[in-house]
Design an enzyme around this catalytic site. Structure first.
Site, PDB file in Angstrom:
ATOM      1  N   HIS A   1     -11.807 121.605  -3.035  1.00 16.53           N
ATOM      2  CA  HIS A   1     -12.668 120.940  -4.024  1.00 16.53           C
ATOM      3  C   HIS A   1     -12.168 119.500  -4.152  1.00 16.53           C
ATOM      4  CE1 HIS A   1     -13.415 125.207  -5.607  1.00 16.53           C
ATOM      5  NE2 HIS A   1     -14.466 124.816  -4.912  1.00 16.53           N
TER       6      HIS A   1
ATOM      7  N   GLU B   1     -10.269 117.982  -7.316  1.00 17.53           N
ATOM      8  CA  GLU B   1      -9.091 118.663  -7.884  1.00 17.53           C
ATOM      9  C   GLU B   1      -7.871 117.983  -7.269  1.00 17.53           C
ATOM     10  OE1 GLU B   1      -9.721 122.925  -7.607  1.00 17.53           O
ATOM     11  OE2 GLU B   1     -11.728 122.713  -8.469  1.00 17.53           O
TER      12      GLU B   1
ATOM     13  N   HIS C   1      -5.556 124.368  -5.893  1.00 17.99           N
ATOM     14  CA  HIS C   1      -6.680 124.099  -6.812  1.00 17.99           C
ATOM     15  C   HIS C   1      -6.174 123.686  -8.186  1.00 17.99           C
ATOM     16  CE1 HIS C   1     -10.086 125.640  -4.400  1.00 17.99           C
ATOM     17  NE2 HIS C   1      -9.125 126.307  -3.784  1.00 17.99           N
TER      18      HIS C   1
ATOM     19  N   GLU D   1      -3.779 128.057  -8.325  1.00 15.97           N
ATOM     20  CA  GLU D   1      -4.640 127.389  -9.318  1.00 15.97           C
ATOM     21  C   GLU D   1      -3.728 126.878 -10.443  1.00 15.97           C
ATOM     22  OE1 GLU D   1      -8.077 126.154 -10.298  1.00 15.97           O
ATOM     23  OE2 GLU D   1      -8.486 127.963  -9.128  1.00 15.97           O
TER      24      GLU D   1
END
EC number: 3.5.1.114
Lengths: 325, 325
Positions: free
Chosen positions: B31, B34, B127, B189
């Protein structure tokens, strides 16, 4: 005469008379991913008609950049909130003109024209920031008694969030933001909130602040006298960019953990400002302690701004009253 | 025999032998907004060549979606991290195919093919989230001893941030994210961090976690035995959307202030979940207390997700050792 009565008399004499604020605009979605203002405007438009007459003030609610709101981006072609200079408002439109320049001219017709007698009396343009700034009124004047009195009112009434007054010293022709179209105006900036989402506490604070501002305008228009006093004004001195690779222009450091989230905490010469991705600290080399704000605002990466620095001073504001009474 | 020796012997017998992890991929920018992973990958690519041989492991560093990184957006045409199902990886490409589907197939060639013997042994995909989730390893298995041991290692070694293990129970063919291309894999994450900016503390935590993971892999490949134990696994049960207007589909409430930032704090039936823009609370109507996570993640607004809910259970993991030794 006793001292109290003397003071009272002096105050009475010093009251500055100002025209009533008959038309007020509440604008949101000037940046389409700053969602507190977007949802606040949507709620207002749902509940009421676009133009709302609440004697003694007419409030217009405006979604400034519906196209950017729809896509949940700051802007679609160019930053709308940089399009309200005299030069851009008089720009000849062609097929190639970015959407936001056209939209700025539309908004100028609706709420201005900027600098004219027909302009909206007060524009409040709603914004969010990723920086830990609390609530700030950002203006182009350090002697706009209306904006300063509204700030003082919010400072007194709002319990949950600090309220500050920021001054960008630009001449009106170069003032670039939507609020500059009004006779009086400010951006109401609230954070921290990431762009593209809504935090309930930030939304509620914005809702409360807008309500307090409109209450204040009604009282003012009804003839209430507002006592003078002092307001701290933060005047923009300069901005500082992230350290960048000279070839690629890619940033090589993040805001230092000791500075992150410390907006409006005095930055002293030698204080850490950045921490490079390889672990070295970069320090503030200025000679004067200054107040940082907009620290690590995500939409300013592209503008080459890691933080702004301001000087603070106390400004004395006079008692004011509407000249209509 | 004394008790200690007995336990030692039992452990020895129970050690599970697993193949060495010869090829590891560290991916970022899947992404493009990010930024911790984007800058971590950039730093790694600057310091070393793309493929880094650090006996006894080869580490490949990958910028997954350079086009989205360049524009600082999550994706350009479709979400890359939903493109790694078997169906999408075998999709026939045409001129109309979104960029991210083509890029997923490229990454599958480079790091997979998914499900084959040639696939990368371990993929760690980096992420960020706007949710207050600390550090989470998100996987498709609750019995992948490699991923669970790495989680246990991070839990023990990382002082500044809580580390948790999340399990999405999807069959491999439907597993949609980049990490599913590896023989073992997880999304790492870390939050809270707004998209489009970098917070030094979050970057440093990610850097430390990646380093600890690679240290662990080296020890594992060198023949170290890792003792078994227990890991809490959060298994996804369901997701909950924001309240929305039935006509316009526009959200009518924000996450409740009592729930905001309380990822992994048990949500009980009757607890407040949302606060509508007009001030009403919406409560959790489920019958079972569950653990919320990804609370108010900005990129999930478009996916119709305000939060996920998980069941927690303790999973016993065996002692493991590389079968190469």
């Amino acid at each position: 005469m006793d001292r109290e009565r003397l003071l009272h008399l002096r105050n009475k004499e010093d009251v500055v008379k100002l025209p009533a604020l008959e038309r007020v605009a509440v604008c949101g979605g000037t940046h389409g991913n700053e969602l507190s203002g977007v949802y606040l405007v949507r709620e207002r438009l749902k509940k009421r008609r676009k133009s709302e007459v609440m004697e003694p003030v007419t409030v217009v609610t405006v979604m400034s950049n519906p196209r950017a709101v729809h896509r949940c981006v700051r802007y679609t072609e160019t930053d709308l909130n940089r399009c309200f200079t005299d030069a851009m408002l008089s720009f000849s439109v062609s097929d190639q003109t970015p959407f936001e320049i056209i939209r700025a001219q539309e908004l100028n017709s609706q709420l201005g024209p900027k600098g004219s007698d027909q302009a909206t009396d007060l524009i409040c343009d709603l914004h969010n920031t990723t920086a830990n700034m609390g609530l700030c009124l950002i203006t182009y004047s350090d002697c706009d008694w209306i904006c300063l009195h509204i700030c003082k009112h919010l400072q007194r009434e709002m319990a949950t969030i600090p309220v500050r007054y920021i001054h960008y010293d630009f001449p009106p022709a170069e003032a670039y933001s939507l609020d500059s179209v009004g006779k009086h105006g400010f951006a109401m900036e609230i954070g921290p909130q990431p762009h593209g989402l809504i935090r309930s506490n930030i939304f509620t604070a914005m809702q409360e602040a807008v309500q307090l501002m409109l209450d204040w305008v009604r009282l003012f228009n009804s003839g209430s006298e507002f006592e003078g006093g002092w307001v701290d004004v933060y005047s923009l001195v300069k901005n500082i960019d992230y350290p960048r690779d000279p070839q690629t222009h890619i940033i090589t450091a993040a805001v230092h953990p000791d500075l992150q989230d410390r907006d409006f905490c005095l930055l002293h010469p030698g204080d850490a400002m950045f921490l490079s991705f390889s672990g070295e600290s970069v320090r503030y080399k200025g000679k004067e302690p200054l107040y940082p704000f907009f620290i690590n605002e995500s939409s300013y990466y592209e503008k080459g701004v890691a933080l702004f620095l301001a000087r603070r001073r106390r400004v004395e504001i006079p008692s004011i009253q509407s000249s209509r009474t």
